[in-house]
Design a protein around this motif. Structure first.
Motif, PDB file in Angstrom:
ATOM      1  N   SER A   1       0.806  -1.219   0.000  1.00 30.73           N
ATOM      2  CA  SER A   1       0.000   0.000   0.000  1.00 30.73           C
ATOM      3  C   SER A   1       0.840   1.270   0.000  1.00 30.73           C
ATOM      4  CB  SER A   1      -0.918   0.005   1.223  1.00 30.73           C
ATOM      5  OG  SER A   1      -0.165   0.037   2.430  1.00 30.73           O
ATOM      6  N   LEU A   2       2.102   1.170   0.423  1.00 30.34           N
ATOM      7  CA  LEU A   2       2.937   2.372   0.503  1.00 30.34           C
ATOM      8  C   LEU A   2       3.070   3.101  -0.830  1.00 30.34           C
ATOM      9  CD1 LEU A   2       4.773   4.286   2.059  1.00 30.34           C
ATOM     10  CD2 LEU A   2       6.658   2.663   1.716  1.00 30.34           C
ATOM     11  N   PRO A   3       3.396   2.408  -1.945  1.00 26.32           N
ATOM     12  CA  PRO A   3       3.480   3.147  -3.224  1.00 26.32           C
ATOM     13  C   PRO A   3       2.162   3.804  -3.629  1.00 26.32           C
ATOM     14  CG  PRO A   3       4.511   0.990  -3.407  1.00 26.32           C
ATOM     15  CD  PRO A   3       3.763   1.000  -2.111  1.00 26.32           C
ATOM     16  N   PHE A   4       1.039   3.135  -3.350  1.00 27.99           N
ATOM     17  CA  PHE A   4      -0.252   3.709  -3.718  1.00 27.99           C
ATOM     18  C   PHE A   4      -0.563   4.953  -2.872  1.00 27.99           C
ATOM     19  CE2 PHE A   4      -0.602  -0.719  -5.076  1.00 27.99           C
ATOM     20  CZ  PHE A   4      -1.113  -0.567  -6.351  1.00 27.99           C
TER      21      PHE A   4
ATOM     22  N   PHE B   1      -0.912  10.789  -2.614  1.00 30.63           N
ATOM     23  CA  PHE B   1      -0.504  12.021  -1.938  1.00 30.63           C
ATOM     24  C   PHE B   1       0.148  12.995  -2.915  1.00 30.63           C
ATOM     25  CE2 PHE B   1       2.082  14.429   1.211  1.00 30.63           C
ATOM     26  CZ  PHE B   1       1.039  14.839   2.027  1.00 30.63           C
ATOM     27  N   VAL B   2       0.924  12.459  -3.859  1.00 38.03           N
ATOM     28  CA  VAL B   2       1.578  13.333  -4.839  1.00 38.03           C
ATOM     29  C   VAL B   2       0.566  13.869  -5.848  1.00 38.03           C
ATOM     30  CG1 VAL B   2       3.257  13.384  -6.724  1.00 38.03           C
ATOM     31  CG2 VAL B   2       3.838  12.259  -4.567  1.00 38.03           C
ATOM     32  N   LEU B   3      -0.366  13.020  -6.286  1.00 43.59           N
ATOM     33  CA  LEU B   3      -1.336  13.442  -7.299  1.00 43.59           C
ATOM     34  C   LEU B   3      -2.228  14.584  -6.806  1.00 43.59           C
ATOM     35  CD1 LEU B   3      -2.446  10.031  -8.890  1.00 43.59           C
ATOM     36  CD2 LEU B   3      -0.968  11.808  -9.879  1.00 43.59           C
ATOM     37  N   VAL B   4      -2.596  14.553  -5.537  1.00 40.58           N
ATOM     38  CA  VAL B   4      -3.479  15.600  -5.005  1.00 40.58           C
ATOM     39  C   VAL B   4      -2.680  16.777  -4.438  1.00 40.58           C
ATOM     40  CG1 VAL B   4      -5.270  13.934  -4.459  1.00 40.58           C
ATOM     41  CG2 VAL B   4      -3.592  14.533  -2.708  1.00 40.58           C
ATOM     42  N   ASP B   5      -1.344  16.762  -4.656  1.00 37.75           N
ATOM     43  CA  ASP B   5      -0.468  17.813  -4.111  1.00 37.75           C
ATOM     44  C   ASP B   5      -0.672  17.927  -2.601  1.00 37.75           C
ATOM     45  OD1 ASP B   5       1.426  19.766  -4.064  1.00 37.75           O
ATOM     46  OD2 ASP B   5       0.172  21.339  -4.944  1.00 37.75           O
TER      47      ASP B   5
END
Length: 260
Positions: free
Chosen positions: A232-235, A240-244
């Motif tokens: 689950s860590l990569p997801f 978190f990165v996609l939603v800034d």
């Protein structure tokens, strides 16, 4: 034993002198001279304000420097910020990334950003006039304390403030300036802890859902020996990165404070 006794006597006299100054008592030079400390003197100027000797001002300054970390932790936005950032790191499951030093640096910079308008008023209204000799130390300290008190009360829950006032057997109060710091400080720090954990709970929820989904998928596939946290860590990082996430978290956290 004799040198230790003499040293203790000097320390007691220093502490007694500092206690008298902090209590706001006007003590004459003769009174300090009777204590054997002629370098620690105070007098009244033409306006009736207390003035202190340079050595006494240095002593008070060194004492203040030792409590600055406590002031930063207990009277500013630092507590809420560092708790929320720590919970965010736990929710991401990144262990020690970002490290503690980075989280503290982010919390410090964000604290200065949030409280910059208040710091500007403090400097222009209290610190700068005191350095220029326009205001006395007692007047500048009182005004600065009232400004910080207004900030803390504005960001303190009313029920928490009333709870501590009831326990102290004081109140009701006419205005913010009449509320003693002995009530404002514990009320503020308790309210900050509650608010920080509420924000942390809301931040934790989406990452918890991802962990539960990944765990259910692995169990349905029979991969019970594989750690769900590892998958689950990569997801979670991707989400978190996609939603800034950093900008969103810091921006939303800054908006929760009332300054000015």
């Amino acid at each position: 034993m004799i040198p230790n006794i003499k040293m203790r006597a000097v320390i007691y006299k220093l502490l007694l002198s500092l206690f008298i100054i902090l209590c706001g008592t006007n003590v004459s030079a003769q009174d300090f001279g009777s204590l054997g400390l002629p370098a620690l003197t105070s007098s009244l100027d033409a306006n009736g304000d207390s003035t202190y000797s340079l050595s006494l001002q240095i002593l008070v300054l060194m004492t203040v420097l030792t409590v600055i970390p406590s002031i930063l932790l207990g009277m500013t936005a630092f507590t809420r910020i560092i708790i929320v950032l720590s919970i965010l790191r736990q929710a991401l499951g990144t262990q020690q990334t970002p490290p503690n030093q980075v989280l503290i640096a982010i919390a410090l910079f964000l604290t200065f950003y949030i409280m910059n308008p208040l710091f500007e008023v403090l400097y222009q209204g209290s610190i700068n006039p005191y350095l220029e000799g326009v205001k006395s130390a007692q007047t500048a300290l009182t005004e600065a304390t009232n400004l910080l008190k207004d900030f803390m009360i504005a960001n303190t829950r009313v029920d928490t403030l009333n709870h501590f006032a009831e326990m102290a057997g004081e109140g009701p109060f006419e205005d913010n300036s009449s509320i003693p710091l002995s009530i404002v400080l514990p009320s503020f720090i308790t309210s900050e802890l509650k608010t920080a954990f509420e924000i942390g709970f809301l931040i934790f929820l989406p990452f918890l859902v991802i962990d539960m989904v990944i765990a259910s998928i692995l169990m349905s596939l029979g991969m019970m020996m594989l750690s769900p946290m590892l998958i689950s860590l990569p997801f979670k990082l991707l989400l978190f990165v996609l939603v800034d996430g950093w900008a969103m978290t810091i921006g939303s956290l800054s908006a929760t404070f009332v300054v000015g």
